[in-house]
Write a protein that holds these residues in place. Sequence first.
Motif, PDB file in Angstrom:
ATOM      1  N   ARG A   1      -4.603  -1.919  -9.406  1.00 37.81           N
ATOM      2  CA  ARG A   1      -3.342  -1.385  -9.920  1.00 37.81           C
ATOM      3  C   ARG A   1      -2.237  -2.432  -9.858  1.00 37.81           C
ATOM      4  O   ARG A   1      -1.345  -2.473 -10.714  1.00 37.81           O
ATOM      5  CB  ARG A   1      -2.936  -0.146  -9.117  1.00 37.81           C
ATOM      6  CG  ARG A   1      -1.692   0.570  -9.632  1.00 37.81           C
ATOM      7  CD  ARG A   1      -1.337   1.741  -8.761  1.00 37.81           C
ATOM      8  NE  ARG A   1      -0.921   1.315  -7.441  1.00 37.81           N
ATOM      9  CZ  ARG A   1       0.302   0.876  -7.157  1.00 37.81           C
ATOM     10  NH1 ARG A   1       1.220   0.789  -8.104  1.00 37.81           N
ATOM     11  NH2 ARG A   1       0.615   0.514  -5.921  1.00 37.81           N
TER      12      ARG A   1
ATOM     13  N   THR B   1      -6.497   6.519  -1.747  1.00 41.27           N
ATOM     14  CA  THR B   1      -6.985   5.626  -2.803  1.00 41.27           C
ATOM     15  C   THR B   1      -7.843   4.547  -2.164  1.00 41.27           C
ATOM     16  O   THR B   1      -7.645   4.201  -0.997  1.00 41.27           O
ATOM     17  CB  THR B   1      -5.833   4.952  -3.566  1.00 41.27           C
ATOM     18  OG1 THR B   1      -5.019   4.213  -2.624  1.00 41.27           O
ATOM     19  CG2 THR B   1      -4.972   5.969  -4.279  1.00 41.27           C
ATOM     20  N   SER B   2      -8.778   4.026  -2.904  1.00 43.55           N
ATOM     21  CA  SER B   2      -9.589   2.946  -2.369  1.00 43.55           C
ATOM     22  C   SER B   2      -8.792   1.649  -2.415  1.00 43.55           C
ATOM     23  O   SER B   2      -7.870   1.484  -3.220  1.00 43.55           O
ATOM     24  CB  SER B   2     -10.882   2.794  -3.175  1.00 43.55           C
ATOM     25  OG  SER B   2     -10.622   2.184  -4.428  1.00 43.55           O
TER      26      SER B   2
ATOM     27  N   GLU C   1      -9.044   0.100  -5.852  1.00 39.74           N
ATOM     28  CA  GLU C   1      -8.166   0.702  -6.846  1.00 39.74           C
ATOM     29  C   GLU C   1      -6.723   0.236  -6.676  1.00 39.74           C
ATOM     30  O   GLU C   1      -6.018  -0.038  -7.654  1.00 39.74           O
ATOM     31  CB  GLU C   1      -8.227   2.228  -6.732  1.00 39.74           C
ATOM     32  CG  GLU C   1      -9.563   2.823  -7.151  1.00 39.74           C
ATOM     33  CD  GLU C   1      -9.686   4.285  -6.767  1.00 39.74           C
ATOM     34  OE1 GLU C   1     -10.584   4.949  -7.317  1.00 39.74           O
ATOM     35  OE2 GLU C   1      -8.901   4.755  -5.921  1.00 39.74           O
ATOM     36  N   GLU C   2      -6.275   0.149  -5.432  1.00 36.34           N
ATOM     37  CA  GLU C   2      -4.892  -0.253  -5.167  1.00 36.34           C
ATOM     38  C   GLU C   2      -4.650  -1.694  -5.605  1.00 36.34           C
ATOM     39  O   GLU C   2      -3.629  -2.023  -6.211  1.00 36.34           O
ATOM     40  CB  GLU C   2      -4.577  -0.105  -3.673  1.00 36.34           C
ATOM     41  CG  GLU C   2      -3.115  -0.281  -3.319  1.00 36.34           C
ATOM     42  CD  GLU C   2      -2.223   0.826  -3.854  1.00 36.34           C
ATOM     43  OE1 GLU C   2      -1.063   0.523  -4.182  1.00 36.34           O
ATOM     44  OE2 GLU C   2      -2.691   1.975  -3.964  1.00 36.34           O
TER      45      GLU C   2
ATOM     46  N   SER D   1     -16.006  -0.934  -4.999  1.00 36.30           N
ATOM     47  CA  SER D   1     -15.366   0.214  -4.369  1.00 36.30           C
ATOM     48  C   SER D   1     -16.374   1.145  -3.712  1.00 36.30           C
ATOM     49  O   SER D   1     -17.266   1.674  -4.364  1.00 36.30           O
ATOM     50  CB  SER D   1     -14.553   1.006  -5.407  1.00 36.30           C
ATOM     51  OG  SER D   1     -14.063   2.204  -4.846  1.00 36.30           O
TER      52      SER D   1
ATOM     53  N   THR E   1      -1.477   9.179  -0.575  1.00 39.19           N
ATOM     54  CA  THR E   1      -2.628   9.559  -1.397  1.00 39.19           C
ATOM     55  C   THR E   1      -3.832   8.733  -0.963  1.00 39.19           C
ATOM     56  O   THR E   1      -3.702   7.554  -0.654  1.00 39.19           O
ATOM     57  CB  THR E   1      -2.348   9.289  -2.894  1.00 39.19           C
ATOM     58  OG1 THR E   1      -1.174   9.989  -3.281  1.00 39.19           O
ATOM     59  CG2 THR E   1      -3.521   9.752  -3.746  1.00 39.19           C
TER      60      THR E   1
ATOM     61  N   GLN F   1       0.846  -1.182   0.000  1.00 43.77           N
ATOM     62  CA  GLN F   1       0.000   0.000   0.000  1.00 43.77           C
ATOM     63  C   GLN F   1       0.884   1.235   0.000  1.00 43.77           C
ATOM     64  O   GLN F   1       1.697   1.423   0.898  1.00 43.77           O
ATOM     65  CB  GLN F   1      -0.893   0.013   1.250  1.00 43.77           C
ATOM     66  CG  GLN F   1      -1.737   1.259   1.404  1.00 43.77           C
ATOM     67  CD  GLN F   1      -2.920   1.274   0.450  1.00 43.77           C
ATOM     68  OE1 GLN F   1      -3.642   0.287   0.316  1.00 43.77           O
ATOM     69  NE2 GLN F   1      -3.123   2.387  -0.225  1.00 43.77           N
TER      70      GLN F   1
ATOM     71  N   TYR G   1     -15.535   4.098  -2.410  1.00 35.28           N
ATOM     72  CA  TYR G   1     -15.224   5.469  -2.818  1.00 35.28           C
ATOM     73  C   TYR G   1     -15.775   5.790  -4.203  1.00 35.28           C
ATOM     74  O   TYR G   1     -16.172   6.930  -4.468  1.00 35.28           O
ATOM     75  CB  TYR G   1     -13.712   5.696  -2.775  1.00 35.28           C
ATOM     76  CG  TYR G   1     -13.167   5.790  -1.365  1.00 35.28           C
ATOM     77  CD1 TYR G   1     -14.019   5.773  -0.264  1.00 35.28           C
ATOM     78  CD2 TYR G   1     -11.804   5.884  -1.116  1.00 35.28           C
ATOM     79  CE1 TYR G   1     -13.536   5.847   1.028  1.00 35.28           C
ATOM     80  CE2 TYR G   1     -11.300   5.960   0.174  1.00 35.28           C
ATOM     81  CZ  TYR G   1     -12.177   5.940   1.257  1.00 35.28           C
ATOM     82  OH  TYR G   1     -11.690   6.023   2.530  1.00 35.28           O
ATOM     83  N   GLU G   2     -15.806   4.809  -5.101  1.00 32.45           N
ATOM     84  CA  GLU G   2     -16.421   5.045  -6.406  1.00 32.45           C
ATOM     85  C   GLU G   2     -17.921   5.290  -6.261  1.00 32.45           C
ATOM     86  O   GLU G   2     -18.493   6.141  -6.948  1.00 32.45           O
ATOM     87  CB  GLU G   2     -16.161   3.855  -7.332  1.00 32.45           C
ATOM     88  CG  GLU G   2     -14.729   3.782  -7.855  1.00 32.45           C
ATOM     89  CD  GLU G   2     -14.542   2.663  -8.863  1.00 32.45           C
ATOM     90  OE1 GLU G   2     -15.551   2.004  -9.205  1.00 32.45           O
ATOM     91  OE2 GLU G   2     -13.399   2.449  -9.302  1.00 32.45           O
TER      92      GLU G   2
END
Length: 255
Positions: A97, A89-90, A93-94, A168, A87, A83, A170-171
């Motif tokens: 990625r 990030t959800s 998302e991490e 997600s 920043t 991690q 956050y999305e």
Amino acid sequence: MQQEPLSSKSKTPLYKQLKVSLTKYIEENLVEGDVLPIEPEIEKMYGVSRITVRRTIDELVVDGVVRKIQGKGTFVESKSIVQTAGTITSWTEEMQRQGKEIQTENTVLMEMEPTQKLKKKLQLSSSEKILCLKRIRLANGEPIAIMINYMRAKYVPGLLEKGLQGESLYETLEDEYDIRLSKANERIQARNASDLEAIELRIPPQSALLHLTRVSYLEDGTPFELVEMSNRGDRYEYYIDLDGRNKTKTNEGKG
């Protein structure tokens, strides 16, 4: 690939000897995404049976060292989820990625009365309610983290009834409520897993955890959520870039 000799006279079963040898080779020579030799090659190099090779690789899969993809081969896995701090990030998302397949288990979303801790951290009024979202997050089929999000209910009307629109949170917040988090404060500490956490993460009791507490803020500075996340210590690490030390002038020798 140079193999270490295995001994049929040893009290240690051949598949365990092979597991040690393959693990050492992977750690010293391969990186995430590299492919292992095919089973017949390993069988020939070590002079063991196909059954022994398959049992060894199956154990390495369970341990998270390698991953088998049907029709393509056996690939080295990244043992740790890294991690990157700095920043917001959800988790979804991490993991995406990093090329991980993500899943969520045991999702619970409910309204609750805030505790005194939540009232203080989120600066709640006496009448405010909280939505609590608890999930077990998996990467490549393996439980990695227990995540609990406590959100101010008045900012997300209807979320309790509709639930998340995907993996997600956050999305969902951004797409459905136009909520964008501008900053967060994070605290990380090491501790041992409780009995319940050990069951939920499928790890031995008292295993090491990295426990994260985060308070996230809206663009106007209002505290919106508190996150409690318990991450497996053997599968999770944090990466932080640090700036150099600032040069300071001293007044040595000056009155």
